[in-house]
Structure formats: C-alpha cells, structure tokens
Write a protein that holds these residues in place. Structure first.
Motif, PDB file in Angstrom:
ATOM      1  N   ASP A 227      46.290   2.668   2.284  1.00 14.50           N
ATOM      2  CA  ASP A 227      46.247   1.199   2.018  1.00 14.50           C
ATOM      3  C   ASP A 227      47.873   0.857   1.914  1.00 14.50           C
ATOM      4  N   ALA A 228      48.466  -0.904   1.888  1.00 15.17           N
ATOM      5  CA  ALA A 228      49.000  -1.310   2.002  1.00 15.17           C
ATOM      6  C   ALA A 228      50.155  -0.869   2.414  1.00 15.17           C
ATOM      7  N   ALA A 229      50.204   0.142   1.977  1.00 15.30           N
ATOM      8  CA  ALA A 229      52.148   0.667   1.219  1.00 15.30           C
ATOM      9  C   ALA A 229      51.579   1.901   2.036  1.00 15.30           C
ATOM     10  N   GLY A 230      50.673   2.555   3.278  1.00 10.85           N
ATOM     11  CA  GLY A 230      51.017   3.505   3.996  1.00 10.85           C
ATOM     12  C   GLY A 230      50.132   4.839   3.819  1.00 10.85           C
ATOM     13  N   ARG A 231      49.935   4.390   2.916  1.00  9.76           N
ATOM     14  CA  ARG A 231      48.906   6.262   1.572  1.00  9.76           C
ATOM     15  C   ARG A 231      47.781   5.945   2.316  1.00  9.76           C
ATOM     16  N   LEU A 232      47.654   7.795   2.560  1.00  8.26           N
ATOM     17  CA  LEU A 232      45.966   8.075   3.019  1.00  8.26           C
ATOM     18  C   LEU A 232      45.546   8.200   1.699  1.00  8.26           C
ATOM     19  N   LEU A 233      43.838   6.751   1.661  1.00  9.95           N
ATOM     20  CA  LEU A 233      43.325   7.457   0.340  1.00  9.95           C
ATOM     21  C   LEU A 233      42.074   8.720   1.281  1.00  9.95           C
ATOM     22  N   LEU A 234      41.861   9.426  -0.244  1.00 15.45           N
ATOM     23  CA  LEU A 234      40.457  10.206  -0.466  1.00 15.45           C
ATOM     24  C   LEU A 234      40.060  10.352  -1.771  1.00 15.45           C
ATOM     25  N   CYS A 235      38.850  10.436  -1.121  1.00 16.11           N
ATOM     26  CA  CYS A 235      38.104  10.844  -2.508  1.00 16.11           C
ATOM     27  C   CYS A 235      37.022  12.359  -2.323  1.00 16.11           C
ATOM     28  N   ASP A 236      37.947  12.868  -3.300  1.00 14.07           N
ATOM     29  CA  ASP A 236      37.349  15.080  -2.883  1.00 14.07           C
ATOM     30  C   ASP A 236      36.629  14.960  -3.324  1.00 14.07           C
ATOM     31  N   ASP A 237      36.684  16.275  -2.738  1.00 17.07           N
ATOM     32  CA  ASP A 237      34.160  16.867  -3.100  1.00 17.07           C
ATOM     33  C   ASP A 237      34.151  17.257  -4.457  1.00 17.07           C
ATOM     34  N   ASN A 239      35.352  14.721  -6.641  1.00 19.53           N
ATOM     35  CA  ASN A 239      35.277  12.824  -7.236  1.00 19.53           C
ATOM     36  C   ASN A 239      36.607  12.546  -7.689  1.00 19.53           C
ATOM     37  N   ARG A 240      37.746  12.891  -7.641  1.00 16.31           N
ATOM     38  CA  ARG A 240      38.383  13.049  -7.415  1.00 16.31           C
ATOM     39  C   ARG A 240      39.438  11.485  -7.172  1.00 16.31           C
ATOM     40  N   PHE A 241      40.025  10.756  -6.737  1.00 15.32           N
ATOM     41  CA  PHE A 241      40.223  10.395  -5.554  1.00 15.32           C
ATOM     42  C   PHE A 241      42.267  10.145  -6.006  1.00 15.32           C
ATOM     43  N   HIS A 242      42.630  10.186  -4.024  1.00 13.20           N
ATOM     44  CA  HIS A 242      43.752  11.063  -3.843  1.00 13.20           C
ATOM     45  C   HIS A 242      44.712   9.739  -3.051  1.00 13.20           C
ATOM     46  N   GLN A 243      45.985   9.545  -3.725  1.00 13.40           N
ATOM     47  CA  GLN A 243      46.633   8.638  -2.659  1.00 13.40           C
ATOM     48  C   GLN A 243      47.869   9.302  -1.993  1.00 13.40           C
ATOM     49  N   LEU A 244      47.512   9.622  -0.678  1.00 10.16           N
ATOM     50  CA  LEU A 244      48.494  10.652  -0.465  1.00 10.16           C
ATOM     51  C   LEU A 244      49.841   9.738   0.639  1.00 10.16           C
ATOM     52  N   GLU A 245      51.367  10.218   0.255  1.00  7.13           N
ATOM     53  CA  GLU A 245      52.137  10.101   0.917  1.00  7.13           C
ATOM     54  C   GLU A 245      52.169  10.514   2.392  1.00  7.13           C
ATOM     55  N   PRO A 246      51.914   9.892   3.548  1.00  5.35           N
ATOM     56  CA  PRO A 246      52.061  10.409   5.159  1.00  5.35           C
ATOM     57  C   PRO A 246      53.258  11.134   4.963  1.00  5.35           C
ATOM     58  N   GLN A 247      54.131  11.750   4.500  1.00  2.00           N
ATOM     59  CA  GLN A 247      54.711  12.897   4.476  1.00  2.00           C
ATOM     60  C   GLN A 247      54.149  13.777   4.071  1.00  2.00           C
ATOM     61  N   GLU A 248      52.848  13.620   2.610  1.00  5.92           N
ATOM     62  CA  GLU A 248      52.605  15.061   2.203  1.00  5.92           C
ATOM     63  C   GLU A 248      51.403  15.709   3.110  1.00  5.92           C
ATOM     64  N   VAL A 249      50.900  14.908   4.153  1.00  5.14           N
ATOM     65  CA  VAL A 249      49.690  14.978   4.970  1.00  5.14           C
ATOM     66  C   VAL A 249      49.985  15.590   6.574  1.00  5.14           C
ATOM     67  N   ARG A 250      50.596  17.112   6.355  1.00  3.32           N
ATOM     68  CA  ARG A 250      50.348  17.634   7.558  1.00  3.32           C
ATOM     69  C   ARG A 250      49.294  17.410   8.744  1.00  3.32           C
ATOM     70  N   LEU A 251      48.596  17.608   8.402  1.00  3.79           N
ATOM     71  CA  LEU A 251      47.422  17.571   9.332  1.00  3.79           C
ATOM     72  C   LEU A 251      46.054  17.210   8.618  1.00  3.79           C
ATOM     73  N   LEU A 252      44.976  16.487   9.155  1.00  3.92           N
ATOM     74  CA  LEU A 252      43.986  15.814   8.934  1.00  3.92           C
ATOM     75  C   LEU A 252      42.853  15.961   9.834  1.00  3.92           C
ATOM     76  N   ARG A 253      41.763  16.901   9.131  1.00  4.83           N
ATOM     77  CA  ARG A 253      40.949  17.525   9.990  1.00  4.83           C
ATOM     78  C   ARG A 253      39.731  16.830   9.654  1.00  4.83           C
ATOM     79  N   ASP A 254      38.932  16.886  11.720  1.00  4.75           N
ATOM     80  CA  ASP A 254      37.345  15.605  11.068  1.00  4.75           C
ATOM     81  C   ASP A 254      37.265  17.071  10.555  1.00  4.75           C
ATOM     82  N   THR A 255      36.049  16.897   9.388  1.00  2.00           N
ATOM     83  CA  THR A 255      34.729  17.761   9.884  1.00  2.00           C
ATOM     84  C   THR A 255      33.427  17.415   9.824  1.00  2.00           C
ATOM     85  N   ASP A 256      33.056  16.041  10.376  1.00  2.00           N
ATOM     86  CA  ASP A 256      31.931  15.956  10.797  1.00  2.00           C
ATOM     87  C   ASP A 256      31.468  15.612  12.351  1.00  2.00           C
TER      88      ASP A 256
END
Ligand code: BT5
Length: 256
Positions: A227-237, A239-256
């Motif tokens: 989003d415009a604040a630089g947060r990563l947007l994730l809809c988990d399995d 169906n919960r929606f998360h707005q994650l601050e960049p510093q919270e995320v150590r790693l994002l792995r593609d799984t497809d």
C-alpha cells in the motif's frame, strides 16, 4: 560498520548532465555502500569490482568485473513513509531501466531482488549511516558471471548481456539508473507515492502464493502487493487480511 576509503582514489566526481548527480568511479573498493557512507545526497559511487560486496544480513554479494556495483546517496527522513518505500521505489527504477533496455519478464521479489524469468539479475541493499540520508546499494549483473565465483548461483542468476547484444557501458548504465532513481524518489519524497503504486504492484506478478516469515511465526496466503504506506498486504489462508510493516517481515517466500 566502519566506513572506508578506496584503494585507489578517484580524481573527481563526474557531474551527470542536468540530473544533479555526482558520480565517483573507482577500479576497486571494499563495498561501494561503505565509500558512499560519508557523501552528500545526490552523490553516487561506482566501482569495477568490490572485494567485500554485501547483501542483506551480511550475506556475500559476488562483485566480479563486468557487473554494475553502484551506491547512490539520497535524502530521507528516517522512519517516514518514504523511508519504508525506498527499497521498492529503487527497485522500480532499476526494473524500468532494465525493461527499457530489453530485459524480459522482470519482477520484484520482496523486498529487494529483481528477477528476470525467476533468475536474479539485480539486488538492492539500503543502508543508513547518517541521519537524513540513505545509501541505496544497487548490484546489477551486466556481462559478469557470478556463478563462476560461487557455484551455488548456477541456474539462479542472469545478466543483461543474456538479453541485449550490446549492453551500455557501466558508466552509462549507472547514469540511466541514477536518473530513473531520482525521478521515482522525488515522487515519493513529494508525498505522491500512491502515484507509483500501480507501477510497483505490477512488478510482483500478482496474485502470488507466499509464505511470510515474521521472524518466527509463519503466515501463508496470497500476496496482494503493497500500500501507499509501504505495508505488505496479505490475505492468509483463513481469509484474514494483514497489513505488515516491512520491518516485521524477515522473509517472503514464493510457494507457487
Ligand atoms: C542483495 O542481498 O541482493 C543485495 C545486494 C546488493 C549489492 C550491492 S552492489 C553495490 C552495493 N555495495 C554492496 O556491498 N552491496 C550493494 P540479499 O537479498 O541478501 O541477496 C544476497 C544473495 O544473493 C547471496 O546470498 C547469493 O545467494 C546471491 N548473490 C550473490 N551475488 C550475486 C550476484 N552477483 N547476482 C545474483 N545473486 C547473487
């Protein structure tokens, strides 16, 4: 981290046209980020090789001759929205320059990798050594072969010369990237990051199944961009929606 001086001093910085950038060029340095650490905003450092090129978490960055090893100093307020967006805004600038040169199927991999057909062509490392400015380290494989120095990179890397018969000189490529970076960064500094979002979010190849490591807890779901604040947007399995601050995320792995 100590800042350093290069083994062979560059005589002067070259002023890049009307862009306002000053470019210092060296044969060999430890890390261009360390050389740039003491410079003013809108100064940049390029070296033909680095003896201690760094990635995130002190990983080694192979910096063999023929690649672009560049660090650009930009003004930034620490912890501002623009600060959180800097890796993405810089990644956008690199992607757009490489795309215009003819590199196909470019995408960003959170937070700082640039891939072409799932092979890494560029990596970015943001450091802050002084208040009010950041050093944007940019590595781009151009005609070099990092997999020769590190066999583990076999099949995982690519370079500009794989797609473009005659790549620009390293100085010209540095200039193109610096000009693009200044344009995108000024937009973010002016508070217009939202204007860049469609261009950034087009580079994730969404929708994308991912696993997010929150430095311990793992979330699985669909990555929906930033989003415009630089947060990563994730809809988990669930169906919960998360707005994650960049510093919270150590790693994002593609799984497809
Ligand atoms: C990065 O870290 O991708 C950031 C790389 C930043 C390099 C620039 S060059 C100019 C400036 N000066 C520096 O000292 N650094 C910056 P990370 O996401 O942690 O990825 C590091 C991983 O990428 C390594 O562990 C390898 O697996 C892989 N790698 C190393 N060298 C590579 C290369 N030349 N091309 C592609 N992948 C490489």
């Amino acid at each position: 981290m100590t800042t350093e001086f290069p083994s062979k001093a560059a005589a002067t910085a070259r002023v890049l046209g009307s862009s306002g950038w000053h470019l210092w060029e060296y044969d060999e340095v430890t890390s261009t980020n360390l050389i740039a650490a003491t410079l003013e905003p809108w100064h940049a450092v390029r070296a033909d090789t680095q003896t201690a090129g760094r990635g995130r978490f002190q990983r080694q960055w192979v910096s063999d001759p023929g690649g672009l090893w560049l660090s650009a100093v930009v003004p930034v307020e620490t912890n501002s929205t623009a600060w959180r967006l800097l890796p993405l805004v810089a990644g956008l600038a690199v992607c757009e320059v490489l795309r215009d040169l003819g590199v196909p199927n470019l995408r960003l991999r959170w937070p700082n990798d640039v891939l072409s057909d799932n092979r890494k062509i560029s990596g970015l490392l943001i450091d802050q050594f002084r208040a009010g400015r950041a050093v944007v380290g940019i590595g781009v494989n151009v005609a070099n072969h990092p997999e020769v120095r590190d066999g583990k990179l076999n099949g995982a890397v690519t370079r500009l010369a794989d797609f473009v018969a005659t790549p620009p000189s390293l100085s010209d490529l540095a200039e193109q990237i610096l000009i693009a970076l200044k344009a995108t960064w000024k937009t973010a500094l002016d508070g217009d990051a939202a204007q860049l979002l469609p261009r950034i979010n087009a580079l994730w190849n969404l929708p994308r199944r991912v696993e997010v490591d929150l430095d311990g807890p793992i979330l699985r779901g669909d990555f929906r961009g930033v989003d415009a604040a630089g947060r990563l947007l994730l809809c988990d399995d669930s169906n919960r929606f998360h707005q994650l601050e960049p510093q919270e995320v150590r790693l994002l792995r593609d799984t497809d």
